[in-house]
Design a protein around this motif. Structure first.
Motif, PDB file in Angstrom:
ATOM      1  N   ASN A 262      33.986  67.548  45.174  1.00 36.29           N
ATOM      2  CA  ASN A 262      33.779  68.623  46.138  1.00 36.29           C
ATOM      3  C   ASN A 262      35.117  69.285  46.455  1.00 36.29           C
ATOM      4  N   LYS A 263      35.233  70.583  46.223  1.00 44.97           N
ATOM      5  CA  LYS A 263      36.500  71.292  46.420  1.00 44.97           C
ATOM      6  C   LYS A 263      36.952  71.326  47.875  1.00 44.97           C
ATOM      7  N   SER A 264      36.028  71.257  48.822  1.00 42.11           N
ATOM      8  CA  SER A 264      36.413  71.287  50.237  1.00 42.11           C
ATOM      9  C   SER A 264      37.128  70.004  50.665  1.00 42.11           C
ATOM     10  N   PHE A 265      37.065  68.958  49.853  1.00 38.50           N
ATOM     11  CA  PHE A 265      37.777  67.717  50.136  1.00 38.50           C
ATOM     12  C   PHE A 265      39.057  67.610  49.299  1.00 38.50           C
ATOM     13  N   GLY A 266      39.529  68.721  48.760  1.00 35.49           N
ATOM     14  CA  GLY A 266      40.683  68.729  47.864  1.00 35.49           C
ATOM     15  C   GLY A 266      41.964  68.203  48.477  1.00 35.49           C
ATOM     16  N   GLY A 267      42.266  68.527  49.720  1.00 36.00           N
ATOM     17  CA  GLY A 267      43.503  68.097  50.350  1.00 36.00           C
ATOM     18  C   GLY A 267      43.396  66.794  51.117  1.00 36.00           C
ATOM     19  N   LYS A 268      42.281  66.130  51.012  1.00 32.21           N
ATOM     20  CA  LYS A 268      42.048  64.896  51.774  1.00 32.21           C
ATOM     21  C   LYS A 268      42.603  63.689  51.017  1.00 32.21           C
ATOM     22  N   TRP A 269      42.909  62.643  51.794  1.00 31.80           N
ATOM     23  CA  TRP A 269      43.425  61.394  51.245  1.00 31.80           C
ATOM     24  C   TRP A 269      42.316  60.357  51.288  1.00 31.80           C
ATOM     25  N   PHE A 270      42.067  59.682  50.148  1.00 32.19           N
ATOM     26  CA  PHE A 270      41.014  58.668  50.052  1.00 32.19           C
ATOM     27  C   PHE A 270      41.605  57.320  49.689  1.00 32.19           C
ATOM     28  N   SER A 271      40.998  56.265  50.220  1.00 32.82           N
ATOM     29  CA  SER A 271      41.309  54.916  49.807  1.00 32.82           C
ATOM     30  C   SER A 271      40.004  54.136  49.767  1.00 32.82           C
ATOM     31  N   VAL A 272      39.860  53.299  48.752  1.00 33.01           N
ATOM     32  CA  VAL A 272      38.660  52.469  48.616  1.00 33.01           C
ATOM     33  C   VAL A 272      39.096  51.007  48.626  1.00 33.01           C
ATOM     34  N   GLN A 273      38.494  50.223  49.512  1.00 31.76           N
ATOM     35  CA  GLN A 273      38.828  48.807  49.657  1.00 31.76           C
ATOM     36  C   GLN A 273      37.549  47.969  49.597  1.00 31.76           C
ATOM     37  N   PRO A 274      37.590  46.821  48.934  1.00 28.28           N
ATOM     38  CA  PRO A 274      36.414  45.937  48.941  1.00 28.28           C
ATOM     39  C   PRO A 274      36.296  45.213  50.284  1.00 28.28           C
ATOM     40  N   SER A 275      35.085  44.944  50.682  1.00 31.13           N
ATOM     41  CA  SER A 275      34.857  44.254  51.949  1.00 31.13           C
ATOM     42  C   SER A 275      33.459  43.647  51.931  1.00 31.13           C
ATOM     43  N   ASP A 276      33.277  42.605  52.708  1.00 35.06           N
ATOM     44  CA  ASP A 276      31.960  42.008  52.880  1.00 35.06           C
ATOM     45  C   ASP A 276      31.300  42.634  54.100  1.00 35.06           C
ATOM     46  N   LYS A 277      30.152  42.117  54.450  1.00 32.74           N
ATOM     47  CA  LYS A 277      29.521  42.530  55.698  1.00 32.74           C
ATOM     48  C   LYS A 277      30.339  41.966  56.841  1.00 32.74           C
ATOM     49  N   LEU A 278      30.628  42.810  57.844  1.00 33.54           N
ATOM     50  CA  LEU A 278      31.495  42.432  58.949  1.00 33.54           C
ATOM     51  C   LEU A 278      30.813  42.701  60.280  1.00 33.54           C
ATOM     52  N   THR A 279      31.236  41.979  61.305  1.00 36.11           N
ATOM     53  CA  THR A 279      30.764  42.271  62.659  1.00 36.11           C
ATOM     54  C   THR A 279      31.460  43.537  63.153  1.00 36.11           C
ATOM     55  N   ASN A 280      30.996  44.066  64.273  1.00 30.63           N
ATOM     56  CA  ASN A 280      31.608  45.287  64.808  1.00 30.63           C
ATOM     57  C   ASN A 280      33.086  45.094  65.123  1.00 30.63           C
ATOM     58  N   ASN A 281      33.447  43.949  65.704  1.00 28.61           N
ATOM     59  CA  ASN A 281      34.857  43.692  66.012  1.00 28.61           C
ATOM     60  C   ASN A 281      35.683  43.552  64.738  1.00 28.61           C
ATOM     61  N   GLN A 282      35.130  42.930  63.708  1.00 29.49           N
ATOM     62  CA  GLN A 282      35.835  42.809  62.436  1.00 29.49           C
ATOM     63  C   GLN A 282      36.007  44.173  61.763  1.00 29.49           C
ATOM     64  N   LEU A 283      35.000  45.037  61.902  1.00 23.05           N
ATOM     65  CA  LEU A 283      35.112  46.395  61.354  1.00 23.05           C
ATOM     66  C   LEU A 283      36.262  47.150  62.006  1.00 23.05           C
ATOM     67  N   LEU A 284      36.331  47.095  63.318  1.00 20.67           N
ATOM     68  CA  LEU A 284      37.398  47.785  64.053  1.00 20.67           C
ATOM     69  C   LEU A 284      38.760  47.224  63.657  1.00 20.67           C
ATOM     70  N   ALA A 285      38.861  45.903  63.545  1.00 16.19           N
ATOM     71  CA  ALA A 285      40.125  45.270  63.166  1.00 16.19           C
ATOM     72  C   ALA A 285      40.519  45.636  61.743  1.00 16.19           C
ATOM     73  N   PHE A 286      39.550  45.721  60.830  1.00 16.01           N
ATOM     74  CA  PHE A 286      39.826  46.077  59.440  1.00 16.01           C
ATOM     75  C   PHE A 286      40.444  47.473  59.358  1.00 16.01           C
ATOM     76  N   VAL A 287      39.839  48.432  60.058  1.00 19.49           N
ATOM     77  CA  VAL A 287      40.342  49.814  60.048  1.00 19.49           C
ATOM     78  C   VAL A 287      41.709  49.879  60.729  1.00 19.49           C
ATOM     79  N   ARG A 288      41.855  49.214  61.869  1.00 15.65           N
ATOM     80  CA  ARG A 288      43.125  49.219  62.603  1.00 15.65           C
ATOM     81  C   ARG A 288      44.243  48.624  61.747  1.00 15.65           C
ATOM     82  N   ASP A 289      43.990  47.477  61.130  1.00 21.00           N
ATOM     83  CA  ASP A 289      45.001  46.833  60.278  1.00 21.00           C
ATOM     84  C   ASP A 289      45.360  47.709  59.080  1.00 21.00           C
ATOM     85  N   PHE A 290      44.370  48.327  58.467  1.00 21.87           N
ATOM     86  CA  PHE A 290      44.642  49.155  57.280  1.00 21.87           C
ATOM     87  C   PHE A 290      45.530  50.343  57.649  1.00 21.87           C
ATOM     88  N   TYR A 291      45.195  51.061  58.700  1.00 21.64           N
ATOM     89  CA  TYR A 291      45.972  52.250  59.063  1.00 21.64           C
ATOM     90  C   TYR A 291      47.307  51.883  59.683  1.00 21.64           C
TER      91      TYR A 291
END
Length: 146
Positions: free
Chosen positions: A112-141
């Motif tokens: 999609n050309k409208s996403f041309g200037g965007k930055w993407f990252s793909v990481q493997p993960s299992d099913k996580l709880t809501n707190n684990q999801l928040l921690a995963f994103v916080r740690d990554f960024y």
């Protein structure tokens, strides 16, 4: 916080749902849960097996398989269109989760050309709880930004 205040987002995605987690200055927050219209196993009420009417032999399959595949493809396409609309306002997009949905979405967004200037990252993960999801994103960024 308003979802417009986030420029970085983490998306936990599989074929049944997606969770959008916004990130801004060390703060991760669940923005939205998006349910998928995609169903991997379809069963129509009263439906028998996929063999033809006059032959119980599985080698003589009906055209039902083609129709089911077409319906699944259209549902998956609709799901990714919904995700494109939701992710349009973000600059940095982290896609993570089990399975292959994250790679399929990344490939679609790259086309999609409208996403041309965007930055993407793909990481493997299992099913996580809501707190684990928040921690995963916080740690990554936190690791990604100096």
């Amino acid at each position: 916080m308003d979802s417009k205040s986030f420029k970085q987002v983490g998306v936990w995605i599989d074929f049944s749902k997606a969770l959008l987690i916004g990130y801004n200055k060390g703060n991760a927050e669940l923005i939205e849960t998006i349910d998928s219209p995609y169903e991997s196993i379809k069963r129509i009420e009263g439906e028998g097996n996929d063999t033809t009417r006059f032959s119980p032999n599985s080698e003589h399959a009906s055209n039902n398989e083609y129709r089911k595949n077409n319906i699944s493809h259209n549902e998956l396409n609709e799901y990714f269109k919904i995700m494109e609309a939701k992710l349009h306002g973000f600059d940095d997009i982290l896609l993570f989760g089990p399975g292959t949905a994250k790679e399929q979405l990344r490939n679609r967004l790259r086309e999609n050309k409208s996403f041309g200037g965007k930055w993407f990252s793909v990481q493997p993960s299992d099913k996580l709880t809501n707190n684990q999801l928040l921690a995963f994103v916080r740690d990554f960024y936190d690791k990604a930004t100096p």
